[in-house]
Design a protein around this motif. Structure first.
Motif, PDB file in Angstrom:
ATOM      1  N   THR B 146     102.466  44.784 100.172  1.00  0.00           N
ATOM      2  CA  THR B 146     103.181  44.878  98.903  1.00  0.00           C
ATOM      3  C   THR B 146     104.656  44.628  99.202  1.00  0.00           C
ATOM      4  O   THR B 146     105.204  45.191 100.158  1.00  0.00           O
ATOM      5  N   TYR B 147     105.257  43.746  98.428  1.00  0.00           N
ATOM      6  CA  TYR B 147     106.642  43.338  98.715  1.00  0.00           C
ATOM      7  C   TYR B 147     107.587  43.801  97.613  1.00  0.00           C
ATOM      8  O   TYR B 147     107.210  43.854  96.438  1.00  0.00           O
ATOM      9  N   ALA B 148     108.817  44.093  98.008  1.00  0.00           N
ATOM     10  CA  ALA B 148     109.830  44.493  97.021  1.00  0.00           C
ATOM     11  C   ALA B 148     111.199  44.004  97.484  1.00  0.00           C
ATOM     12  O   ALA B 148     111.533  44.081  98.679  1.00  0.00           O
ATOM     13  N   PHE B 149     111.980  43.466  96.522  1.00  0.00           N
ATOM     14  CA  PHE B 149     113.350  43.078  96.851  1.00  0.00           C
ATOM     15  C   PHE B 149     114.165  44.343  97.117  1.00  0.00           C
ATOM     16  O   PHE B 149     114.057  45.315  96.375  1.00  0.00           O
ATOM     17  N   VAL B 150     114.967  44.287  98.179  1.00  0.00           N
ATOM     18  CA  VAL B 150     115.882  45.408  98.399  1.00  0.00           C
ATOM     19  C   VAL B 150     117.331  44.929  98.404  1.00  0.00           C
ATOM     20  O   VAL B 150     118.236  45.694  98.697  1.00  0.00           O
ATOM     21  N   GLY B 151     117.511  43.634  98.117  1.00  0.00           N
ATOM     22  CA  GLY B 151     118.870  43.142  98.004  1.00  0.00           C
ATOM     23  C   GLY B 151     119.006  41.721  98.502  1.00  0.00           C
ATOM     24  O   GLY B 151     118.011  41.036  98.764  1.00  0.00           O
ATOM     25  N   ALA B 152     120.253  41.285  98.615  1.00  0.00           N
ATOM     26  CA  ALA B 152     120.571  39.978  99.171  1.00  0.00           C
ATOM     27  C   ALA B 152     121.719  40.185 100.147  1.00  0.00           C
ATOM     28  O   ALA B 152     122.567  41.069  99.956  1.00  0.00           O
ATOM     29  N   GLU B 153     121.696  39.399 101.216  1.00  0.00           N
ATOM     30  CA  GLU B 153     122.685  39.633 102.276  1.00  0.00           C
ATOM     31  C   GLU B 153     122.929  38.329 103.017  1.00  0.00           C
ATOM     32  O   GLU B 153     121.996  37.514 103.157  1.00  0.00           O
ATOM     33  N   ALA B 154     124.149  38.123 103.466  1.00  0.00           N
ATOM     34  CA  ALA B 154     124.430  36.941 104.273  1.00  0.00           C
ATOM     35  C   ALA B 154     124.204  37.294 105.746  1.00  0.00           C
ATOM     36  O   ALA B 154     124.679  38.325 106.221  1.00  0.00           O
ATOM     37  N   LEU B 155     123.426  36.446 106.400  1.00  0.00           N
ATOM     38  CA  LEU B 155     123.157  36.661 107.828  1.00  0.00           C
ATOM     39  C   LEU B 155     123.616  35.416 108.571  1.00  0.00           C
ATOM     40  O   LEU B 155     123.141  34.309 108.273  1.00  0.00           O
ATOM     41  N   ASP B 156     124.543  35.586 109.510  1.00  0.00           N
ATOM     42  CA  ASP B 156     125.155  34.439 110.197  1.00  0.00           C
ATOM     43  C   ASP B 156     125.707  33.435 109.195  1.00  0.00           C
ATOM     44  O   ASP B 156     125.560  32.208 109.374  1.00  0.00           O
ATOM     45  N   GLY B 157     126.266  33.934 108.100  1.00  0.00           N
ATOM     46  CA  GLY B 157     126.904  33.078 107.112  1.00  0.00           C
ATOM     47  C   GLY B 157     125.955  32.397 106.149  1.00  0.00           C
ATOM     48  O   GLY B 157     126.376  31.550 105.363  1.00  0.00           O
ATOM     49  N   VAL B 158     124.659  32.744 106.192  1.00  0.00           N
ATOM     50  CA  VAL B 158     123.678  32.109 105.310  1.00  0.00           C
ATOM     51  C   VAL B 158     123.091  33.178 104.385  1.00  0.00           C
ATOM     52  O   VAL B 158     122.702  34.261 104.843  1.00  0.00           O
ATOM     53  N   ASP B 159     123.034  32.853 103.091  1.00  0.00           N
ATOM     54  CA  ASP B 159     122.497  33.811 102.128  1.00  0.00           C
ATOM     55  C   ASP B 159     120.997  34.035 102.364  1.00  0.00           C
ATOM     56  O   ASP B 159     120.236  33.082 102.548  1.00  0.00           O
ATOM     57  N   CYS B 160     120.608  35.301 102.302  1.00  0.00           N
ATOM     58  CA  CYS B 160     119.200  35.644 102.551  1.00  0.00           C
ATOM     59  C   CYS B 160     118.691  36.606 101.483  1.00  0.00           C
ATOM     60  O   CYS B 160     119.441  37.447 100.972  1.00  0.00           O
ATOM     61  N   MET B 183     112.538  42.395 105.817  1.00  0.00           N
ATOM     62  CA  MET B 183     112.651  40.994 106.242  1.00  0.00           C
ATOM     63  C   MET B 183     113.843  40.307 105.594  1.00  0.00           C
ATOM     64  O   MET B 183     114.153  40.574 104.428  1.00  0.00           O
ATOM     65  N   TRP B 184     114.454  39.432 106.347  1.00  0.00           N
ATOM     66  CA  TRP B 184     115.532  38.587 105.826  1.00  0.00           C
ATOM     67  C   TRP B 184     115.008  37.144 105.771  1.00  0.00           C
ATOM     68  O   TRP B 184     114.591  36.595 106.788  1.00  0.00           O
ATOM     69  N   LEU B 185     115.012  36.551 104.574  1.00  0.00           N
ATOM     70  CA  LEU B 185     114.577  35.163 104.387  1.00  0.00           C
ATOM     71  C   LEU B 185     115.765  34.333 103.930  1.00  0.00           C
ATOM     72  O   LEU B 185     116.434  34.695 102.942  1.00  0.00           O
ATOM     73  N   ARG B 186     116.004  33.239 104.614  1.00  0.00           N
ATOM     74  CA  ARG B 186     117.065  32.338 104.157  1.00  0.00           C
ATOM     75  C   ARG B 186     116.715  31.805 102.772  1.00  0.00           C
ATOM     76  O   ARG B 186     115.589  31.365 102.535  1.00  0.00           O
ATOM     77  N   LYS B 187     117.697  31.829 101.878  1.00  0.00           N
ATOM     78  CA  LYS B 187     117.436  31.348 100.517  1.00  0.00           C
ATOM     79  C   LYS B 187     117.266  29.834 100.475  1.00  0.00           C
ATOM     80  O   LYS B 187     116.553  29.310  99.625  1.00  0.00           O
ATOM     81  N   LYS B 194     114.880  37.315 110.286  1.00  0.00           N
ATOM     82  CA  LYS B 194     114.990  38.640 110.917  1.00  0.00           C
ATOM     83  C   LYS B 194     113.955  39.573 110.295  1.00  0.00           C
ATOM     84  O   LYS B 194     113.673  39.484 109.089  1.00  0.00           O
ATOM     85  N   ARG B 195     113.394  40.437 111.145  1.00  0.00           N
ATOM     86  CA  ARG B 195     112.495  41.472 110.642  1.00  0.00           C
ATOM     87  C   ARG B 195     112.855  42.786 111.320  1.00  0.00           C
ATOM     88  O   ARG B 195     113.156  42.808 112.523  1.00  0.00           O
ATOM     89  N   GLU B 196     112.804  43.849 110.556  1.00  0.00           N
ATOM     90  CA  GLU B 196     112.920  45.188 111.148  1.00  0.00           C
ATOM     91  C   GLU B 196     111.589  45.896 110.941  1.00  0.00           C
ATOM     92  O   GLU B 196     111.028  45.848 109.845  1.00  0.00           O
ATOM     93  N   TYR B 197     111.102  46.530 111.985  1.00  0.00           N
ATOM     94  CA  TYR B 197     109.814  47.227 111.932  1.00  0.00           C
ATOM     95  C   TYR B 197     110.080  48.735 112.007  1.00  0.00           C
ATOM     96  O   TYR B 197     110.761  49.193 112.934  1.00  0.00           O
ATOM     97  N   TYR B 198     109.527  49.479 111.081  1.00  0.00           N
ATOM     98  CA  TYR B 198     109.729  50.927 111.040  1.00  0.00           C
ATOM     99  C   TYR B 198     108.426  51.626 111.402  1.00  0.00           C
ATOM    100  O   TYR B 198     107.350  51.264 110.908  1.00  0.00           O
ATOM    101  N   ASP B 199     108.523  52.630 112.287  1.00  0.00           N
ATOM    102  CA  ASP B 199     107.312  53.310 112.748  1.00  0.00           C
ATOM    103  C   ASP B 199     106.736  54.206 111.651  1.00  0.00           C
ATOM    104  O   ASP B 199     107.267  54.264 110.526  1.00  0.00           O
ATOM    105  N   LYS B 200     105.662  54.896 111.998  1.00  0.00           N
ATOM    106  CA  LYS B 200     104.957  55.703 110.996  1.00  0.00           C
ATOM    107  C   LYS B 200     105.821  56.840 110.452  1.00  0.00           C
ATOM    108  O   LYS B 200     105.564  57.358 109.366  1.00  0.00           O
ATOM    109  N   GLN B 201     106.828  57.232 111.256  1.00  0.00           N
ATOM    110  CA  GLN B 201     107.733  58.298 110.797  1.00  0.00           C
ATOM    111  C   GLN B 201     108.907  57.726 110.000  1.00  0.00           C
ATOM    112  O   GLN B 201     109.802  58.462 109.565  1.00  0.00           O
ATOM    113  N   GLY B 202     108.926  56.419 109.844  1.00  0.00           N
ATOM    114  CA  GLY B 202     109.987  55.776 109.070  1.00  0.00           C
ATOM    115  C   GLY B 202     111.226  55.445 109.877  1.00  0.00           C
ATOM    116  O   GLY B 202     112.231  54.993 109.319  1.00  0.00           O
TER     117      GLY B 202
END
Lengths: 269, 262
Positions: B146-160, B183-187, B194-202
């Protein structure tokens, strides 16, 4: 998959004075011939075929083997040692068999279920047609502790059933023979429970406890505790203990004096 | 990054598709589905070098080849085979993606000499001592999350786009080693960078970075360097793609148990 093996090569058997060679009971006298190998001609060609598929999460395969059993059977006769003196004569031979088989495996969540069975049908040099089967489950528990990453549990049950005797085969009964009990038996899975607990401590280190209980006739057991560690990519070390228990005439018990500690260093290049 | 006129046209068409969807308030799942569609190839073969670096800085190197075949119903088949060092040579993992994340997986260990089907619980285990879990090595399974937007952010100068992914069902949550992934996806190209993985404890467990992006075919982009950093134990694994061949015509019968043991 189809395989043709034009020449027969028997399994290595223990040397006569090896500690793994069953010792005849004291007072038992017989003439033992050299093994009689199949003639090296087209009649000794062996064939095997296997068809496998995956359907709805099940791996299923059927197989067929037409060739020789690679362990010996023993043809019995009588030899005249002197005028009026007769002694048993034993000639090791290799049974020709046809073996249709089936195996399967699948998963239900964390549980992996597998099994295989084969009909061992004698063409020559055999005493009986048999069905041999084994089935079991694997269960993997992820622990994720610093010093215990994962536990693997395996339990299997093996069974062998005699379907039909071959009349007048002249082949010695290997299992529960008079005088020698199971000393000639070559199957530890006639009525057996197999188990293993394997602890993966880290990516490089694991410990496992394995056991086989042969419950046919009189129970006997084989238990092994083994640790493995990868010192480097090229250098691995393993150490362990083997325990063999049971009465002397039982399958595992015949090697009861062979408990051992082992240490193996393996260098890969 | 160098872009050919043809690629620029494709990207423009892609953005044209994305733009109306955004106007209609698209879901994060729509973006992830589009990401999956845009970057699918018929098949691909990658020769990779893996560098495993532990907390103390000691490193090991592994070499492998990875084959992927896009299948019907957005389900792929993936075969990974190690080529070095000697103690893992010919170890291979075959994955058939299944609906709702119910994959079929087989592991071939040369010491055992036969392929072994592995259960779902194995997917969260680390693959051959790397910082990648089995589940990290598969393409994004849109149906299983299940996916949800959590925002938009520039990564290395590229909008994601910044998108959170959580397992879609309790079963998938139990099979996964993570409570969520960010996850960060280039627009512009819809490439995950980029991906961040969170363990079962968050708690943050691992960070995956995709670098050295290259355009391999049409609008399809791939990273030639992927780093997985385990922030909890300090280790990291860097995958470097040494060679890549796409759409070479791999067949279904290459992705079988029989092929695993070759």
């Amino acid at each position: 998959m189809f395989v043709v093996v034009p020449f027969f090569t028997p399994s290595r058997v223990p040397l006569p004075r090896s500690r793994w060679t069953p010792q005849a009971p004291s007072g038992f006298v017989a003439v033992v011939d050299d093994p009689v190998r199949p003639d090296p001609d087209i009649g000794a060609t062996q064939y095997a075929a296997r068809l496998r598929t995956t359907m709805a999460g099940w791996d299923v395969s059927v197989s067929y083997y037409d060739g020789f059993d690679h362990t010996q059977s023993f043809r019995q006769s009588v030899s005249q040692a002197a005028p009026g003196v007769f002694v048993p004569r034993i000639t090791p031979v290799y049974p020709r068999v046809k073996v249709p088989g089936l195996d399967f495996s699948t998963t239900f969540g964390k549980l992996e279920v597998h099994g295989e069975g084969a009909f061992r049908l004698i063409e020559s040099n055999g005493r009986d047609h048999r069905f041999q089967g084994i089935a079991g489950v694997n269960y993997t528990q992820d622990v994720g502790w610093r010093w215990l990453d994962q536990l693997l549990f395996i339990v299997e049950y093996g069974r062998e059933t005699i379907l039909k005797r071959v009349q007048h085969s002249g082949i010695l009964e290997k299992d529960t023979s008079p005088l020698v009990g199971d000393l000639l038996s070559d199957s530890g899975f006639r009525d057996a429970i197999v188990g293993r607990i394997q602890a993966k401590l880290t990516e490089d280190t694991s410990v496992k406890l394995s056991g086989i209980a042969d419950l046919a006739v009189t129970p006997s057991y084989f238990i092994q505790l083994k640790g493995q560690h990868r010192l480097t990519d090229a250098l691995h070390v393993e150490a362990g203990l083997d325990f063999l228990t049971g009465k002397p005439e039982t399958f595992w018990g015949r090697w009861r004096d062979n408990d051992r500690f082992f240490l193996v260093l393996r260098y890969l290049f | 990054m160098h872009r050919s006129p043809r690629v620029a046209l494709l990207l423009a068409a892609l953005l044209a598709l994305v733009a109306p969807a955004r106007a209609a308030d698209p879901s994060a799942a729509d973006v992830m589905k589009r990401q999956r569609e845009v970057h699918r190839l018929k098949d691909e073969e990658e020769r990779q070098t893996l560098k495993l670096v532990n907390k103390a800085g000691a490193s090991k190197e592994r070499k492998l080849v990875r084959y992927l075949l896009s299948g019907a119903g957005d389900l792929d088949k993936i075969l990974v085979r190690f080529q070095a060092p000697r103690d893992v040579e010919n170890t291979a993992l075959l994955t058939w993606e299944g609906k709702d994340g119910n994959d079929d997986q087989w592991l071939y260990l040369p010491a055992v000499k036969r392929p072994k089907r592995i259960a779902a619980s194995g997917k969260k285990n680390r693959f051959m001592g790397t910082d990648f879990a089995y589940e990290d090595l598969r393409p994004e399974n849109v149906a299983a999350n299940t996916y949800a937007f959590v925002g938009a952010e520039a990564l290395d100068g590229v909008d994601c786009f910044v998108i959170d992914a959580t397992p879609a069902t309790e079963r998938q949550a139990a099979d996964s080693g993570y409570s969520r992934r960010k996850m960060w996806l280039r627009k512009d190209t819809l490439v995950i960078v980029k991906r961040e993985y969170y363990d079962k404890q968050g708690k943050l467990e691992k960070v995956e970075s995709h670098r050295k992006l290259v355009n391999v075919a049409g609008a399809v982009w791939r990273a030639n360097e992927i780093e997985m950093h385990d922030v909890q134990n300090g280790s990291r694994t860097v995958i470097t793609v040494e060679n890549r061949v796409v759409n070479k015509g791999l067949k279904d019968d290459f992705f079988t148990e029989t092929e695993l043991i070759r």
